[in-house]
Scaffold this active site. Structure first.
Site, PDB file in Angstrom:
ATOM      1  N   ASP A  30       0.856  -1.184   0.000  1.00 41.98           N
ATOM      2  CA  ASP A  30       0.000   0.000   0.000  1.00 41.98           C
ATOM      3  C   ASP A  30       0.893   1.234   0.000  1.00 41.98           C
ATOM      4  O   ASP A  30       1.995   1.212   0.555  1.00 41.98           O
ATOM      5  CB  ASP A  30      -0.929   0.012   1.227  1.00 41.98           C
ATOM      6  N   THR A 121     -14.470  -4.339  -6.516  1.00 47.84           N
ATOM      7  CA  THR A 121     -15.773  -4.299  -7.179  1.00 47.84           C
ATOM      8  C   THR A 121     -15.713  -3.280  -8.306  1.00 47.84           C
ATOM      9  O   THR A 121     -15.480  -2.089  -8.063  1.00 47.84           O
ATOM     10  CB  THR A 121     -16.873  -3.920  -6.179  1.00 47.84           C
ATOM     11  N   GLU A 148     -15.180 -10.371  -4.127  1.00 50.09           N
ATOM     12  CA  GLU A 148     -15.328 -10.646  -2.688  1.00 50.09           C
ATOM     13  C   GLU A 148     -16.791 -10.494  -2.295  1.00 50.09           C
ATOM     14  O   GLU A 148     -17.536  -9.725  -2.904  1.00 50.09           O
ATOM     15  CB  GLU A 148     -14.429  -9.713  -1.871  1.00 50.09           C
ATOM     16  N   GLU A 152     -19.124  -6.697   6.596  1.00 53.53           N
ATOM     17  CA  GLU A 152     -18.380  -6.050   7.678  1.00 53.53           C
ATOM     18  C   GLU A 152     -18.874  -6.604   9.008  1.00 53.53           C
ATOM     19  O   GLU A 152     -20.068  -6.734   9.241  1.00 53.53           O
ATOM     20  CB  GLU A 152     -18.545  -4.528   7.611  1.00 53.53           C
ATOM     21  N   LYS A 204     -21.069  -9.726  -8.250  1.00 56.35           N
ATOM     22  CA  LYS A 204     -20.942  -8.871  -7.073  1.00 56.35           C
ATOM     23  C   LYS A 204     -21.957  -7.729  -7.077  1.00 56.35           C
ATOM     24  O   LYS A 204     -22.683  -7.526  -6.101  1.00 56.35           O
ATOM     25  CB  LYS A 204     -19.517  -8.312  -7.003  1.00 56.35           C
ATOM     26  N   LEU A 250     -35.127  -8.442   5.356  1.00 55.55           N
ATOM     27  CA  LEU A 250     -36.464  -7.847   5.374  1.00 55.55           C
ATOM     28  C   LEU A 250     -36.685  -7.119   6.691  1.00 55.55           C
ATOM     29  O   LEU A 250     -37.740  -7.252   7.310  1.00 55.55           O
ATOM     30  CB  LEU A 250     -37.546  -8.919   5.180  1.00 55.55           C
ATOM     31  N   GLY A 257     -26.522   1.520   4.371  1.00 55.93           N
ATOM     32  CA  GLY A 257     -25.456   2.493   4.127  1.00 55.93           C
ATOM     33  C   GLY A 257     -24.149   1.759   3.973  1.00 55.93           C
ATOM     34  O   GLY A 257     -24.107   0.609   3.550  1.00 55.93           O
ATOM     35  N   CYS A 260     -20.277   0.084   0.496  1.00 54.61           N
ATOM     36  CA  CYS A 260     -20.516  -0.812  -0.645  1.00 54.61           C
ATOM     37  C   CYS A 260     -21.881  -0.614  -1.288  1.00 54.61           C
ATOM     38  O   CYS A 260     -21.967  -0.138  -2.418  1.00 54.61           O
ATOM     39  CB  CYS A 260     -20.339  -2.265  -0.207  1.00 54.61           C
ATOM     40  N   LYS A 263     -22.905   2.996  -3.041  1.00 57.98           N
ATOM     41  CA  LYS A 263     -22.098   3.392  -4.213  1.00 57.98           C
ATOM     42  C   LYS A 263     -22.132   2.322  -5.293  1.00 57.98           C
ATOM     43  O   LYS A 263     -22.043   2.640  -6.487  1.00 57.98           O
ATOM     44  CB  LYS A 263     -20.679   3.756  -3.790  1.00 57.98           C
TER      45      LYS A 263
END
Length: 433
Positions: A30, A121, A148, A152, A204, A250, A257, A260, A263
């Site tokens: 990174d 993604t 993937e 979370e 995905k 449901l 929110g 993932c 957006k």
């Protein structure tokens, strides 16, 4: 196997740690020096249950190391690209800047037989474009796409014990290599789908679109239930007994929110429009709109319960993360509600077990407290918007003794309405009488 993971954010850090825990020799790459320093010291830069343990185990064993120099990935046989694809500024489309940059940086370090595996993604068509670039710049290497499906709060388990494996490949060799990577899961019986690039990319975004649609569907029913006096929770229970529908996702409330679903459905819609197929996913615009309306509904309900104005009224907001067992506040309905109430003049006191630091960085104008009791003390309205266990387990009578007025909005419909009302609370769920 020797593996590199390019990008050590949420996805990459979990993937690198899990691969090393499974016995592979892994290097995480990174450009963020602070992130790499934290991970090298076995300090996760975000909250994820189970990650500290496997990160420490993998680094102590020597199977996992981190670097800011992509040249350190050169010895790897398999290179996973796990960088972010955020929503482009001012547009709904996905921003592929980080994917393209990681791919180009990796090309000079690819050896004969190297396999590059996309996990990010991306819009459908991205893998084919990158495969063409690889054929031009590094024909001795090949590409696969391996989406993937992490949740979370459960990402470690979902990586080590996935519910399915999807390979988008152009040749059988790539599938065989991925089988070696995921040997533990395959031996345990994990379903494996080998397909083409486009299908693997669509899996995905289609999964996220379907889940978002299911959530917004029950929230649309909640809007009708609020007008007609029906109970959306009982409605969901009844629907859930239908095997064709199922009860999961449901749960009516303040909506979805995170980094993932919102957006990804917007990017999916944007990509369909680019392909001239806007009509095919037009319903996702309404899915998004319904989701955002639920946040506004909580704000409107706060107005109603406080006599028409929230100005200068003390409101305790329980939760700022988009879901429990996470410190992620990206596109968080909870944080959005808190900010809206603050903008209308309310004295908002927000609390959360893990998300305060991230929330404060984004919205320092709110008052944050670490202690739930402190947040509740003197409140004229309590709004539960993230269903952390400690909020679900609050004692109604003891909580009533802390507040100035026992008025509650259960933004997740997770509390026992009868018990709270019996303790003297004016309880209001979303879509419940």
């Amino acid at each position: 196997m020797r593996i590199s993971v390019i990008g050590c954010g949420y996805l990459g850090a979990v993937h690198a740690s899990a691969m090393a825990e499974l016995g592979h020799d892994v290097v995480g790459i990174d450009v963020d020096e602070r992130k790499i320093a934290d991970l090298s010291a076995a300090r996760p830069p975000f909250f994820e249950p189970g990650l500290p343990e496997i990160l420490r185990s993998a680094t102590d064993s020597g199977r996992l190391r981190f670097s800011t120099d992509i040249a350190d990935a050169a010895d790897a046989d398999v290179h996973f690209i796990a960088v972010g694809t955020p929503q482009a500024h001012g547009r709904d489309a996905a921003d592929l800047t980080f994917v393209d940059a990681a791919f180009e940086a990796l090309i000079p370090h690819l050896r004969e037989g190297s396999l590059v595996v996309g996990k990010s993604t991306v819009p459908v068509g991205t893998a084919a474009r990158l495969a063409d670039r690889l054929a031009e710049a590094a024909p001795h290497a090949s590409l696969a796409w391996n989406p993937e499906f992490l949740r979370e709060g459960y990402a470690v388990k979902d990586t080590i014990e996935p519910d399915r494996l999807v390979y988008g490949v152009a040749d059988e060799r790539a599938a065989f290599v991925l089988d070696d990577v995921y040997r533990t899961a395959i031996t345990a019986g994990t379903p494996r789908v080998v397909t083409d690039y486009a299908t693997s990319e669509l899996v995905k975004v289609a999964a996220n679109a379907f889940l978002a649609t299911k959530i917004s569907f029950i929230n649309a029913m909640a809007e009708i239930a609020e007008v007609t006096g029906a109970d959306v929770t009982q409605l969901a229970d009844a629907l859930g007994h239908d095997a064709r529908i199922g009860r999961r996702f449901l749960n009516a409330g303040v909506g979805f929110g995170g980094g993932c679903l919102p957006k990804d459905i917007r990017a999916f819609t944007a990509r369909a429009e680019e392909l001239g197929l806007a009509e095919s996913v037009a319903f996702l615009r309404e899915v998004d709109a319904i989701n955002l309306r639920r946040r506004q509904r909580v704000v409107d309900l706060a107005h109603e319960l406080l006599g028409g104005t929230v100005n200068r009224r003390r409101i305790a907001v329980l939760g700022v993360t988009f879901k429990p067992e996470s410190d992620d506040v990206r596109d968080s309905p909870a944080l959005d509600v808190a900010v809206q109430l603050k903008g209308l003049g309310a004295h908002v006191v927000a609390t959360d077990p893990e998300g305060i630091e991230n929330a404060r960085l984004r919205h320092p104008q709110l008052d944050y407290v670490d202690d739930t009791t402190e947040a509740l003390r003197g409140a004229e309205l309590v709004v539960l918007v993230t269903e952390w266990r400690e909020y679900r387990n609050l004692d109604p009578a003891a909580t009533a003794a802390l507040v100035d007025a026992p008025v509650l909005i259960d933004g997740r419909n997770v509390l026992d309405a009868a018990a709270w009302r019996a303790a003297g609370w004016r309880y209001h769920g979303l879509g419940r009488p």
